[in-house]
Motif scaffolding. Structure first.
Motif, PDB file in Angstrom:
ATOM      1  N   ALA A   1       0.828  -1.207   0.000  1.00  0.00           N
ATOM      2  CA  ALA A   1       0.000   0.000   0.000  1.00  0.00           C
ATOM      3  C   ALA A   1       0.861   1.254   0.000  1.00  0.00           C
ATOM      4  O   ALA A   1       0.592   2.211  -0.744  1.00  0.00           O
ATOM      5  CB  ALA A   1      -0.929  -0.016   1.205  1.00  0.00           C
ATOM      6  N   LEU A   2       1.915   1.267   0.821  1.00  0.00           N
ATOM      7  CA  LEU A   2       2.784   2.449   0.877  1.00  0.00           C
ATOM      8  C   LEU A   2       3.521   2.635  -0.441  1.00  0.00           C
ATOM      9  O   LEU A   2       3.638   3.762  -0.944  1.00  0.00           O
ATOM     10  CB  LEU A   2       3.790   2.309   2.013  1.00  0.00           C
ATOM     11  N   PHE A   3       4.006   1.553  -1.038  1.00  0.00           N
ATOM     12  CA  PHE A   3       4.740   1.644  -2.298  1.00  0.00           C
ATOM     13  C   PHE A   3       3.859   2.229  -3.394  1.00  0.00           C
ATOM     14  O   PHE A   3       4.253   3.167  -4.097  1.00  0.00           O
ATOM     15  CB  PHE A   3       5.246   0.261  -2.711  1.00  0.00           C
ATOM     16  N   VAL A   4       2.660   1.698  -3.541  1.00  0.00           N
ATOM     17  CA  VAL A   4       1.758   2.189  -4.587  1.00  0.00           C
ATOM     18  C   VAL A   4       1.376   3.638  -4.329  1.00  0.00           C
ATOM     19  O   VAL A   4       1.371   4.469  -5.250  1.00  0.00           O
ATOM     20  CB  VAL A   4       0.496   1.298  -4.681  1.00  0.00           C
ATOM     21  N   ASN A   5       1.059   3.964  -3.082  1.00  0.00           N
ATOM     22  CA  ASN A   5       0.669   5.340  -2.765  1.00  0.00           C
ATOM     23  C   ASN A   5       1.817   6.324  -3.004  1.00  0.00           C
ATOM     24  O   ASN A   5       1.617   7.406  -3.574  1.00  0.00           O
ATOM     25  CB  ASN A   5       0.213   5.425  -1.309  1.00  0.00           C
ATOM     26  N   ALA A   6       3.024   5.953  -2.560  1.00  0.00           N
ATOM     27  CA  ALA A   6       4.163   6.855  -2.709  1.00  0.00           C
ATOM     28  C   ALA A   6       4.538   7.030  -4.177  1.00  0.00           C
ATOM     29  O   ALA A   6       4.825   8.149  -4.631  1.00  0.00           O
ATOM     30  CB  ALA A   6       5.361   6.330  -1.917  1.00  0.00           C
ATOM     31  N   MET A   7       4.536   5.934  -4.953  1.00  0.00           N
ATOM     32  CA  MET A   7       4.894   6.040  -6.370  1.00  0.00           C
ATOM     33  C   MET A   7       3.858   6.847  -7.152  1.00  0.00           C
ATOM     34  O   MET A   7       4.202   7.672  -7.999  1.00  0.00           O
ATOM     35  CB  MET A   7       5.028   4.642  -6.983  1.00  0.00           C
TER      36      MET A   7
ATOM     37  N   GLU B   1       5.046  -3.577  -8.346  1.00  0.00           N
ATOM     38  CA  GLU B   1       5.082  -2.814  -9.588  1.00  0.00           C
ATOM     39  C   GLU B   1       3.828  -3.054 -10.405  1.00  0.00           C
ATOM     40  O   GLU B   1       3.253  -2.118 -10.982  1.00  0.00           O
ATOM     41  CB  GLU B   1       6.329  -3.195 -10.383  1.00  0.00           C
ATOM     42  N   ALA B   2       3.369  -4.312 -10.441  1.00  0.00           N
ATOM     43  CA  ALA B   2       2.123  -4.629 -11.152  1.00  0.00           C
ATOM     44  C   ALA B   2       0.936  -3.939 -10.488  1.00  0.00           C
ATOM     45  O   ALA B   2       0.032  -3.434 -11.165  1.00  0.00           O
ATOM     46  CB  ALA B   2       1.909  -6.137 -11.189  1.00  0.00           C
ATOM     47  N   ALA B   3       0.958  -3.883  -9.147  1.00  0.00           N
ATOM     48  CA  ALA B   3      -0.127  -3.226  -8.427  1.00  0.00           C
ATOM     49  C   ALA B   3      -0.156  -1.737  -8.756  1.00  0.00           C
ATOM     50  O   ALA B   3      -1.228  -1.132  -8.910  1.00  0.00           O
ATOM     51  CB  ALA B   3       0.040  -3.429  -6.924  1.00  0.00           C
ATOM     52  N   LEU B   4       1.019  -1.119  -8.889  1.00  0.00           N
ATOM     53  CA  LEU B   4       1.094   0.287  -9.256  1.00  0.00           C
ATOM     54  C   LEU B   4       0.515   0.509 -10.651  1.00  0.00           C
ATOM     55  O   LEU B   4      -0.265   1.451 -10.868  1.00  0.00           O
ATOM     56  CB  LEU B   4       2.540   0.769  -9.200  1.00  0.00           C
ATOM     57  N   LEU B   5       0.884  -0.336 -11.601  1.00  0.00           N
ATOM     58  CA  LEU B   5       0.370  -0.191 -12.969  1.00  0.00           C
ATOM     59  C   LEU B   5      -1.143  -0.404 -13.012  1.00  0.00           C
ATOM     60  O   LEU B   5      -1.856   0.307 -13.731  1.00  0.00           O
ATOM     61  CB  LEU B   5       1.073  -1.184 -13.888  1.00  0.00           C
ATOM     62  N   HIS B   6      -1.634  -1.371 -12.262  1.00  0.00           N
ATOM     63  CA  HIS B   6      -3.090  -1.597 -12.198  1.00  0.00           C
ATOM     64  C   HIS B   6      -3.793  -0.355 -11.653  1.00  0.00           C
ATOM     65  O   HIS B   6      -4.858   0.033 -12.155  1.00  0.00           O
ATOM     66  CB  HIS B   6      -3.398  -2.807 -11.303  1.00  0.00           C
TER      67      HIS B   6
END
Length: 339
Positions: free
Chosen positions: A203-209, A314-319
């Motif tokens: 969650a933090l990775f996706v939110n921060a990116m 990374e896939a979660a970020l792209l989604h």
């Protein structure tokens, strides 16, 4: 040893000799360095000397040390709260004297400083994030204060600490993640692939990116020089607060006039300039928010392809980027096709 002018030299000498500090001794030290409500450089140096010496400590010491050193730096800053390069250099030299941030006390002090300061050099944010990363990868539980730490694994306490640093008042500057912070998080993500990381890390990775890619507030705190000018303006008898008070008194005494004709507030004051500049930059940021441009897209593709694999985060970020229907530069098309 810095003892001159202190009220309890016996306590200081005992702590330095035994390399142990107890809650009662912390209370005595607190009375020693806080009688005037300020922490001098000599007192700050003494506290660092004690911390470097300690082999056995307590939570009271960690809290007292962090509070004292952060207060010392914030109160000494000119203007107050604006940590300059010289002060940051002194702090970094002290905590890195043995080559790294050596324990939880120093790391907590750095995080609190970022949370309390108005502005601070980016090197302090990177230092904090780097310390968390190294402690996670090496399993240094003493730095993170987590005896349950598993080397190479991000648990909820570590993720919470990263979040504090990323969104600290002086680090975030309107909560916007910068390139260096984004790079460090990507490095940490690559280094912990396959680990049993906490769900909060994803969650933090996706939110921060997504914050870095999509949120461009553009706001920067007023410079130290600008704040000095504002301080002088506020205290000038013909302007600032005194001038405002006189104009207000004249305006109230003028019956029948409207606020539009009173000119109570004056024109082009330093504070108004700062306020207008923030509104302009935030408006520019809102116009940019919601799109990943070519430069950002190229960076993201390079980061994803650096290790030749598409990780879960990374896939979660792209989604997320795709599902949210943001405007995405076509450079992202090849990696988007992989999800």
């Amino acid at each position: 040893m810095v003892l001159q002018g202190l009220y309890a030299p016996n306590t200081v000498e005992t702590v330095l000799d035994t390399r142990v500090v107890t809650p009662a001794q912390v209370l005595d030290l607190r009375r020693t360095v806080w009688p005037d409500g300020r922490i001098s450089r000599a007192e700050a140096e003494l506290l660092f000397e004690i911390d470097d010496t300690l082999e056995t400590t307590c939570g009271e010491w960690r809290d007292f040390f962090a509070e004292s050193i952060s207060a010392h730096m914030i109160e000494r800053a000119t203007p107050r709260g604006y940590i300059g390069e010289d002060a940051a250099a002194w702090f970094c030299e002290r905590v890195l004297r043995d080559g790294r941030i050596a324990g939880e006390t120093e790391l907590e002090t750095l995080v609190q400083l970022l949370e309390k300061a108005t502005d601070a050099p980016e090197r302090l944010t990177i230092l904090a994030l780097g310390a968390v990363r190294e402690a996670v990868l090496t399993g240094d539980h003493e730095v993170l204060g987590n005896v349950a730490l598993v080397p190479g694994e991000l648990g909820d306490p570590e993720v919470a600490l990263l979040r504090r640093v990323l969104y600290a008042r002086a680090a975030g500057r309107s909560a916007a993640i910068g390139r260096d912070e984004a790079e460090l998080l990507f490095d940490l993500n690559d280094a912990t692939l396959g680990a049993d990381n906490a769900a909060s890390w994803s969650a933090l990775f996706v939110n921060a990116m997504s914050n870095y890619l999509l949120v461009h507030s553009g706001y920067e705190p007023p410079t130290r020089e600008r704040m000095r000018h504002i301080d002088r303006w506020l205290n000038r008898p013909t302007d600032g607060l005194a001038g405002f008070g006189r104009r207000m008194a004249r305006g109230v005494a003028t019956v029948g006039q409207t606020l539009q004709t009173l000119d109570i507030f004056g024109k082009d004051t330093p504070m108004e300039e700062v306020y207008r500049a923030r509104l302009d930059t935030e408006e520019a940021g809102r116009r940019h928010t919601g799109q990943v441009d070519a430069t950002e897209a190229a960076w993201l593709v390079e980061r994803i392809d650096r290790d030749g694999a598409l990780s879960v985060n990374e896939a979660a970020l792209l989604h997320f980027l795709k599902a949210s229907r943001f405007t995405l530069d076509r450079t992202l098309a090849p990696v988007m096709a992989r999800i």
